[in-house]
Design a protein around this motif. Structure first.
Motif, PDB file in Angstrom:
ATOM      1  N   LYS A  51      13.993  18.599  -1.527  1.00  0.00           N
ATOM      2  CA  LYS A  51      13.671  20.019  -1.580  1.00  0.00           C
ATOM      3  C   LYS A  51      13.297  20.505  -0.185  1.00  0.00           C
ATOM      4  O   LYS A  51      12.614  19.800   0.568  1.00  0.00           O
ATOM      5  N   ALA A  60      11.910  23.788   2.489  1.00  0.00           N
ATOM      6  CA  ALA A  60      10.965  24.912   2.548  1.00  0.00           C
ATOM      7  C   ALA A  60      11.721  26.139   3.028  1.00  0.00           C
ATOM      8  O   ALA A  60      11.607  26.554   4.184  1.00  0.00           O
ATOM      9  N   GLY A 115       6.019  29.532  -6.520  1.00  0.00           N
ATOM     10  CA  GLY A 115       5.782  28.176  -6.985  1.00  0.00           C
ATOM     11  C   GLY A 115       5.608  28.105  -8.478  1.00  0.00           C
ATOM     12  O   GLY A 115       5.626  29.122  -9.185  1.00  0.00           O
ATOM     13  N   ASP A 174       4.617  22.795  -7.676  1.00  0.00           N
ATOM     14  CA  ASP A 174       5.641  22.942  -6.633  1.00  0.00           C
ATOM     15  C   ASP A 174       5.429  24.318  -6.009  1.00  0.00           C
ATOM     16  O   ASP A 174       5.737  25.345  -6.620  1.00  0.00           O
ATOM     17  N   SER A 202       5.716  26.820  -2.406  1.00  0.00           N
ATOM     18  CA  SER A 202       6.278  27.036  -1.073  1.00  0.00           C
ATOM     19  C   SER A 202       5.893  28.416  -0.584  1.00  0.00           C
ATOM     20  O   SER A 202       5.685  29.346  -1.379  1.00  0.00           O
ATOM     21  N   ARG A 232       7.778  27.718   7.689  1.00  0.00           N
ATOM     22  CA  ARG A 232       7.597  27.689   6.245  1.00  0.00           C
ATOM     23  C   ARG A 232       7.141  26.301   5.792  1.00  0.00           C
ATOM     24  O   ARG A 232       7.398  25.307   6.482  1.00  0.00           O
ATOM     25  N   ARG A 255       6.232  23.654   2.151  1.00  0.00           N
ATOM     26  CA  ARG A 255       6.384  23.417   0.711  1.00  0.00           C
ATOM     27  C   ARG A 255       5.652  22.138   0.345  1.00  0.00           C
ATOM     28  O   ARG A 255       5.704  21.157   1.091  1.00  0.00           O
TER      29      ARG A 255
END
Length: 406
Positions: free
Chosen positions: A170, A172, A179, A196, A198, A208, A210
């Motif tokens: 995954k 960001a 999320g 989860d 971000s 960014r 996450r």
């Protein structure tokens, strides 16, 4: 012969056949037939728009990829509540597995064991197969899992006829805060909590982050078996320039299966007749465990030149630990009347491995002889050190089980 609840009507059937063979023509405003064909677009719910590098490194679409490809997206993983690599395999076309016990599995495609694995398209000598038990690794930190059936020798060395598995992390990519948080409970005292999240880390959104975290624990229909697992994943992305992206992150997984099998149940009695075990039967012991820890630090940089060519560099550091593996293997010829004849063999080990890998790729397209060609060149360096300590059993004499039924 049709069931009594159905009635065959020749007139209705003939009418249906007549209508099913009639051409359908689009109508214009003046109600006259037109030669234009109506277009219907069907969009799948579990598809990906990204080009994939798993097979050739060229960033091809699924249609352009010369091998058969299956992609299990994060949306499908969430909708079907798929937790582990082996559960994803169970839901993938053309890929199968063979269970050695309830922790270890081997994966197959096209009749051969899968030996090639990638993370974000970078080949790694990291085995998900039998010896490590990593088929129970959690897939919460991956955006999708790509399966290529057929040889991927351009990226993974000598071509393996089975296939390759690419775990795509995954990223960001969200500039806004978003999320999910979920809590679930199930049978056999199973509990699970997942988050989860971000967000952008500066006002412009050029930096960014996450974070993904998960904790799960529970028992099983198998006697004395239980499992605890923890997953933590964090990634930061930064747009250094309009054409340069820097990404760095860390993942950590900790699995503690206890009371797990080593091997399987004896299928036949000593007289050759089949044993009718209860579905919950286990030959394990309460002190057995297959604890594993897996940490991965990674960093990659991607730069796109003005002519569209792209240069990527990826670094991965993996550390895998089995701090305290304790197992019990049961074998022998089982007597139907007395329950004797089986022998228990204990095992204990500890080990760890460290892997450092660096991958560099340059890719792009160019015109030659009136055609557009795609080009990729790269190099991969990796070094892995491993150390395993196996403890000897104090006595080499067999340890007989008096009565397996009691």
């Amino acid at each position: 012969m049709l069931p009594s609840c159905f009635t065959y009507r020749p007139a209705a059937a003939a009418t249906l056949m007549l209508f099913s063979t009639m051409p359908v023509l689009a109508q214009t405003d003046n109600n006259e037939p037109s030669d234009e064909i109506e277009h219907i677009e069907v969009v799948g719910g579990y598809t990906v728009a990204e080009r994939i590098d798993t097979a050739t490194g060229l960033g091809l679409t699924l249609l352009e990829t010369p091998q058969s490809v299956s992609v299990i997206t994060a949306e499908r993983i969430q909708d079907q509540a798929l937790d582990t690599v082996i559960e994803v395999v169970q839901n993938t076309t053309g890929v199968s597995f063979r269970a050695l016990d309830n922790v270890r599995n081997t994966l197959q495609a096209r009749g051969f064991d899968i030996q090639s694995y990638q993370i974000d398209g970078v080949p790694l000598p990291w085995s998900l197969a039998a010896d490590s038990g990593e088929t129970i690794a959690d897939v919460i930190l991956y955006d999708r899992v790509e399966f290529v059936r057929g040889s991927t020798g351009l990226l993974t060395g000598v071509g393996d006829p089975s296939g390759s598995i690419n775990l795509v992390r995954k990223h960001a990519s969200s500039r806004d805060f978003s999320g999910t948080i979920s809590v679930a409970a199930g049978s056999w005292n199973n509990l699970e909590a997942t988050t989860d999240v971000s967000t952008g880390l500066n006002e412009a959104g050029t930096v960014r982050g996450r974070v993904v975290a998960k904790y799960e624990e529970g028992d099983s229909y198998l006697d004395i078996f239980s499992n605890r697992s923890s997953v933590l994943y964090g990634v930061i992305e930064g747009d250094i320039t309009d054409n340069t992206l820097l990404r760095a992150g860390l993942s950590y997984q900790h699995n503690v299966p206890e009371g797990n099998f080593w091997g399987g149940l004896t299928a036949l009695y000593s007289d050759g007749s089949p044993v009718d075990w209860d579905v919950s039967t286990s030959t394990s012991a309460s002190w057995t465990r297959w604890e594993t820890e897996n940490s991965n630090f990674f960093a990659n940089i991607a730069h796109t030149f003005d002519n569209g060519w792209e240069l990527q560099a990826n670094y991965n550091k993996l550390k895998y630990r089995k701090p305290n593996v304790r197992l019990l293997y049961v074998y022998g010829a089982l007597d139907k009347d007395t329950g004797s004849g089986l022998i228990a063999w204990p095992y204990r080990s500890a080990g760890e491995s460290d892997l450092d890998s660096l991958d560099i790729q340059l890719k792009g397209d160019y015109q030659l002889l009136g055609n557009l060609h795609e080009f990729v060149v790269g190099a991969l360096y990796s070094k892995q050190d491993a150390l395993v300590q196996v403890y000897d059993v104090i006595s080499s004499d067999p340890l007989p089980i008096d009565n397996i039924f009691t």
